[in-house]
Design a protein around this motif. Structure first.
Motif, short mmCIF file in Angstrom:
data_model
loop_
_atom_site.label_atom_id
_atom_site.label_comp_id
_atom_site.label_asym_id
_atom_site.label_seq_id
_atom_site.Cartn_x
_atom_site.Cartn_y
_atom_site.Cartn_z
N VAL A 22 28.11 -34.34 30.33
CA VAL A 22 27.09 -33.33 30.67
C VAL A 22 26.32 -33.76 31.92
O VAL A 22 26.12 -32.97 32.85
N ILE A 23 25.90 -35.02 31.96
CA ILE A 23 25.13 -35.52 33.10
C ILE A 23 25.98 -35.51 34.37
O ILE A 23 25.50 -35.15 35.45
N MET A 24 27.25 -35.89 34.25
CA MET A 24 28.14 -35.86 35.41
C MET A 24 28.33 -34.44 35.93
O MET A 24 28.40 -34.22 37.14
N THR A 25 28.41 -33.49 35.02
CA THR A 25 28.53 -32.08 35.42
C THR A 25 27.32 -31.67 36.25
O THR A 25 27.46 -31.03 37.30
N GLY A 26 26.14 -32.06 35.78
CA GLY A 26 24.92 -31.78 36.54
C GLY A 26 24.93 -32.44 37.90
O GLY A 26 24.51 -31.86 38.91
N ALA A 27 25.42 -33.69 37.95
CA ALA A 27 25.48 -34.42 39.22
C ALA A 27 26.41 -33.73 40.21
O ALA A 27 26.10 -33.62 41.41
N ILE A 28 27.56 -33.25 39.73
CA ILE A 28 28.51 -32.55 40.60
C ILE A 28 27.88 -31.27 41.16
O ILE A 28 28.00 -30.96 42.35
N LEU A 29 27.18 -30.54 40.30
CA LEU A 29 26.49 -29.32 40.75
C LEU A 29 25.43 -29.65 41.79
O LEU A 29 25.27 -28.93 42.79
N PHE A 30 24.71 -30.74 41.56
CA PHE A 30 23.67 -31.15 42.50
C PHE A 30 24.28 -31.52 43.85
O PHE A 30 23.77 -31.12 44.91
N ILE A 31 25.36 -32.29 43.83
CA ILE A 31 26.02 -32.72 45.07
C ILE A 31 26.52 -31.52 45.86
O ILE A 31 26.34 -31.43 47.08
N ARG A 32 27.15 -30.57 45.16
CA ARG A 32 27.64 -29.36 45.83
C ARG A 32 26.49 -28.58 46.45
O ARG A 32 26.60 -28.08 47.58
N LYS A 33 25.40 -28.49 45.72
CA LYS A 33 24.22 -27.76 46.21
C LYS A 33 23.64 -28.44 47.44
O LYS A 33 23.26 -27.79 48.42
N GLN A 34 23.57 -29.78 47.39
CA GLN A 34 23.02 -30.53 48.52
C GLN A 34 23.90 -30.42 49.75
O GLN A 34 23.40 -30.35 50.88
N HIS A 199 23.01 -40.14 37.23
CA HIS A 199 22.02 -39.90 36.18
C HIS A 199 20.79 -39.15 36.72
O HIS A 199 20.37 -38.14 36.13
N HIS A 200 20.20 -39.64 37.80
CA HIS A 200 19.02 -38.97 38.33
C HIS A 200 19.32 -37.55 38.79
O HIS A 200 18.56 -36.62 38.48
N THR A 201 20.42 -37.38 39.51
CA THR A 201 20.74 -36.05 40.02
C THR A 201 21.15 -35.10 38.90
O THR A 201 20.76 -33.93 38.89
N GLY A 202 21.93 -35.62 37.93
CA GLY A 202 22.36 -34.77 36.82
C GLY A 202 21.21 -34.29 35.97
O GLY A 202 21.12 -33.10 35.62
N LEU A 203 20.31 -35.19 35.63
CA LEU A 203 19.15 -34.82 34.80
C LEU A 203 18.20 -33.88 35.54
O LEU A 203 17.63 -32.97 34.94
N TRP A 204 18.06 -34.09 36.85
CA TRP A 204 17.17 -33.20 37.62
C TRP A 204 17.80 -31.81 37.77
O TRP A 204 17.13 -30.80 37.60
N GLN A 205 19.09 -31.77 38.05
CA GLN A 205 19.76 -30.49 38.26
C GLN A 205 19.76 -29.63 37.00
O GLN A 205 19.50 -28.43 37.06
N LEU A 206 20.02 -30.24 35.85
CA LEU A 206 20.17 -29.47 34.61
C LEU A 206 18.85 -29.23 33.89
O LEU A 206 18.65 -28.17 33.30
N PHE A 207 17.95 -30.22 33.92
CA PHE A 207 16.77 -30.14 33.06
C PHE A 207 15.44 -30.34 33.80
O PHE A 207 14.39 -30.32 33.19
N GLN A 370 32.38 -42.09 36.37
CA GLN A 370 31.05 -41.78 36.88
C GLN A 370 30.65 -42.74 38.00
O GLN A 370 29.95 -42.33 38.95
N ILE A 371 31.10 -43.98 37.94
CA ILE A 371 30.83 -44.91 39.04
C ILE A 371 31.48 -44.41 40.33
O ILE A 371 30.86 -44.38 41.40
N ASN A 372 32.74 -44.00 40.23
CA ASN A 372 33.46 -43.59 41.43
C ASN A 372 33.01 -42.21 41.92
O ASN A 372 33.12 -41.93 43.12
N LEU A 373 32.49 -41.37 41.04
CA LEU A 373 31.85 -40.14 41.48
C LEU A 373 30.63 -40.47 42.32
O LEU A 373 30.41 -39.87 43.39
N ALA A 374 29.84 -41.43 41.86
CA ALA A 374 28.65 -41.84 42.60
C ALA A 374 29.02 -42.46 43.95
O ALA A 374 28.42 -42.15 44.98
N LEU A 375 30.02 -43.33 43.95
CA LEU A 375 30.44 -43.98 45.19
C LEU A 375 30.95 -42.96 46.21
O LEU A 375 30.71 -43.10 47.41
N ALA A 376 31.64 -41.94 45.72
CA ALA A 376 32.20 -40.92 46.62
C ALA A 376 31.10 -40.12 47.32
O ALA A 376 31.33 -39.57 48.41
N SER A 377 29.91 -40.06 46.72
CA SER A 377 28.80 -39.30 47.31
C SER A 377 27.93 -40.16 48.21
O SER A 377 26.96 -39.66 48.78
#
Length: 431
Positions: A22-34, A199-207, A370-377
Motif C-alpha cells: 500500500v505504501i509503495m503504491t502511494g510512493a509511485i503515485l507521488f513520484i508520478r505526480k512530482q 515511506h514518507h512519500t507514500g504516507l503523505w500521498q495517500l493519507f 521498495q529499496i530499488n524503487l527508492a533508489l530509482a527515484s
C-alpha cells in the motif's frame, strides 16, 4: 500451541507485506505526480515568512563551522532569517569556533546569535532555551552535522505557504553525505533513501501523514509555543512533537525538494547506540499515545499510532516468534539425525512450513523491491552495486533491527526498575 503461534506470525507477516505494498503504491503515485510538476523557484521572496533557524550543538567542534556556514549561505532573505546556535554543555571548542565564525566580516550584518548553555534536558532543553529568543514566524531545526542545500529553507517555507492554516510543520529530505565510507554507511544510506522516498512519500500521498525528522524541518512558532515547547523527557523529541502537532488538528507536510546532507555513523558501536536510543524513544511515544486508539481522536492520529505500534511491537514480535520456532525446530531435526530419541517441543503441520516459506520469500521480495524503487527515484543511486547491496542487506543490516529492538525494550524495563535517567547521547562525528 506451536502451530497457533506460527500461524499468527505468518498472518502478521502477510499484513506487514500488504502494508508495504500500500505504501509503495502511494510512493509511485507521488513520484508520478512530482515528475509532472515543474519546479519553480519564486523570484520575489518578500512575501515569505520570517524564520528562526536553531542549531543545538553538544561538543560538535568537528562539524559546527561547516554546518552554520551552509545555513548562513542559504538562498533566503537575510533580513527574514535569524540564526541561533546553542552550544549546549560543551567541553570542547564548539563555542570558540562559533565565535570565530561570528566575527567573520562576511557575516557581520547577519542576525546570528550564539547561546552558551549549561542545563538539563538535552537537545529538547537546548531548543526550548533558544525558543525564548526566537523572533521568526517559523522555527527551522538543523542538527549540528547538517549541510542544507541552498534552497532547502526556501522549499520548506514555500510548501508551508500552500496551506498556511492546515500545515503546522513541513519536513524535507535528509541524505547521507558519507554514504560511500564503508558497508555500514552504505546500508544506512539504503535505509534512509527508502524511508525518505517510499515511506514518507507514500504516507503523505495517500493519507496526508507526516512525521517530523530530527533535522531539516520547520514548525510554526506559535504552534510550538502553544504545545509548550519540546518535551525534555522525550528520548525522540521529534516523534513526540509530531503527535502533539497532529492532536491539534495540524498537518505535517512534505517538501521533497528541501534536501540536507547529514553524517551517518561509520562504526557499528556508534550506530547501535544511536538506534537503540531511537527505538526506546519510539517505544515510549507508542505507549504515551496508545490511548488515542480508544478516544475520539482523528483517524490520522489513530493511523499514526497503529503504524508505530505495528512497526515496533506487532511485526517485530511476529518475526522474532517465527524465527525462534522455525530455527529451533531445524536444530532439533539436525540433532535427531544423530539421536532419534530427541523430539522437538515444537511440532508443526507440514503445510505450515510451506506458508511460512512463502511469507518470508514475499517479505524479502518486497524489501528489495521498495529499496530499488527508492533508489530509482534518486539520481545516481540506482546502480548494480546498490542492487546487490539491497539483496545482501536483508540478511545482515536489516537483522540488526531485531537486536536493537530487543535491547531497547530491555533497557526501558531496566530504566523503570532502577529509575535511571536518559541523557542526550550525541552521535559520534567524523572529521
Amino acid at each position: 500451541m506451536a502451530d497457533f503461534l506460527l500461524i499468527i506470525s505468518i498472518i502478521s507477516i502477510w499484513i506487514a507485506v500488504f502494508e508495504s505494498i500500500v505504501i509503495m503504491t502511494g510512493a509511485i503515485l507521488f513520484i508520478r505526480k512530482q515528475n509532472q510538476k515543474k519546479l519553480v523557484a519564486p523570484d520575489n521572496l518578500e512575501d515569505f515568512p520570517t524564520v528562526t533557524v536553531m542549531v543545538p550543538a553538544h561538543n560538535e567542534e568537528l562539524v559546527i563551522t561547516a554546518t552554520v556556514e551552509h545555513i548562513l549561505q542559504m538562498n533566503y532573505p537575510k533580513h527574514k532569517m535569524q540564526v541561533i546556535v546553542i552550544a549546549d554543555n560543551c567541553t570542547d571548542n564548539t563555542a570558540a569556533k562559533l565565535k570565530a565564525l561570528q566575527s567573520n566580516t562576511s557575516y557581520e550584518d547577519r542576525n546570528f546569535m550564539i547561546l552558551e548553555r549549561t542545563g538539563t534536558g538535552g537537545k529538547s532543553g537546548a531548543l526550548n532555551h533558544a525558543l525564548q529568543y526566537a523572533t521568526g514566524e517559523w522555527i527551522c531545526i538543523y542538527d549540528a552535522d547538517a549541510a542544507p542545500e541552498k534552497n532547502a529553507l526556501l522549499f520548506l517555507t514555500q510548501k508551508a505557504m500552500e496551506e498556511p492554516e492546515k500545515y503546522g510543520a513541513v519536513l524535507g529530505r535528509n541524505k547521507a553525505r558519507n554514504r560511500g565510507q564503508n558497508f555500514l554507511s552504505r546500508c544506512i544510506n539504503l535505509e534512509l533513501v527508502t524511508i525518505q522516498r517510499v515511506h514518507h512519500t507514500g504516507l503523505w500521498q495517500l493519507f496526508k501523514l507526516g512525521t517530523i525528522p530530527g533535522t531539516n524541518f520547520i514548525v510554526k512558532a506559535s504552534l510550538i509555543r502553544e504545545i509548550g515547547g519540546w518535551d525534555e523527557d522525550a528520548i525522540t523529541e521529534d516523534t513526540a512533537i509530531s503527535f502533539d502537532i497532529l492532536t491539534r488538528g495540524q498537518l505535517i507536510a512534505l517538501a521533497p525538494q528541501a534536501e540536507a546532507y547529514q553524517q551517518e555513523p561509520e562504526q557499528l558501536s556508534v550506530y547501535m547506540k544511536q538506534r537503540e536510543r531511537w527505538a526506546k524513544g519510539n517505544y515510549r511515544v507508542v505507549t504515551d499515545n496508545i490511548h488515542h486508539l480508544f478516544n475520539r481522536s482523528s483517524w490520522r492520529i489513530k493511523m499514526q499510532v497503529l503504524y508505530y505500534a505495528a512497526s515496533y511491537f506487532w511485526f517485530m514480535i511476529a518475526i522474532i516468534v517465527s524465527d525462534i520456532l522455525f530455527v529451533s525446530n531445524i536444530v532439533y531435526q539436525i540433532i535427531a539425525l544423530f539421536n532419534p530419541n530427541v523430539v522437538s517441543p515444537f511440532q508443526f503441520q507440514s503445510d505450515v512450513y510451506v506458508y511460512l516459506v512463502i511469507a518470508w520469500a514475499l517479505m524479502y521480495y518486497i524489501y528489495v523491491l521498495q529499496i530499488n524503487l527508492a533508489l530509482a527515484s534518486d539520481i545516481g543511486q540506482s546502480n548494480t552495486r546498490n542492487f546487490i547491496l539491497s539483496c545482501i542487506s536483508y540478511f545482515t543490516y536489516a537483522q540488526l533491527f531485531l537486536i536493537i529492538s530487543i535491547k531497547a525494550f530491555i533497557s526501558i524495563i531496566t530504566d523503570k526498575i532502577t529509575g535511571r535517567q536518559n541523557k542526550w547521547y550525541k552521535t559520534q562525528r567524523f572529521g
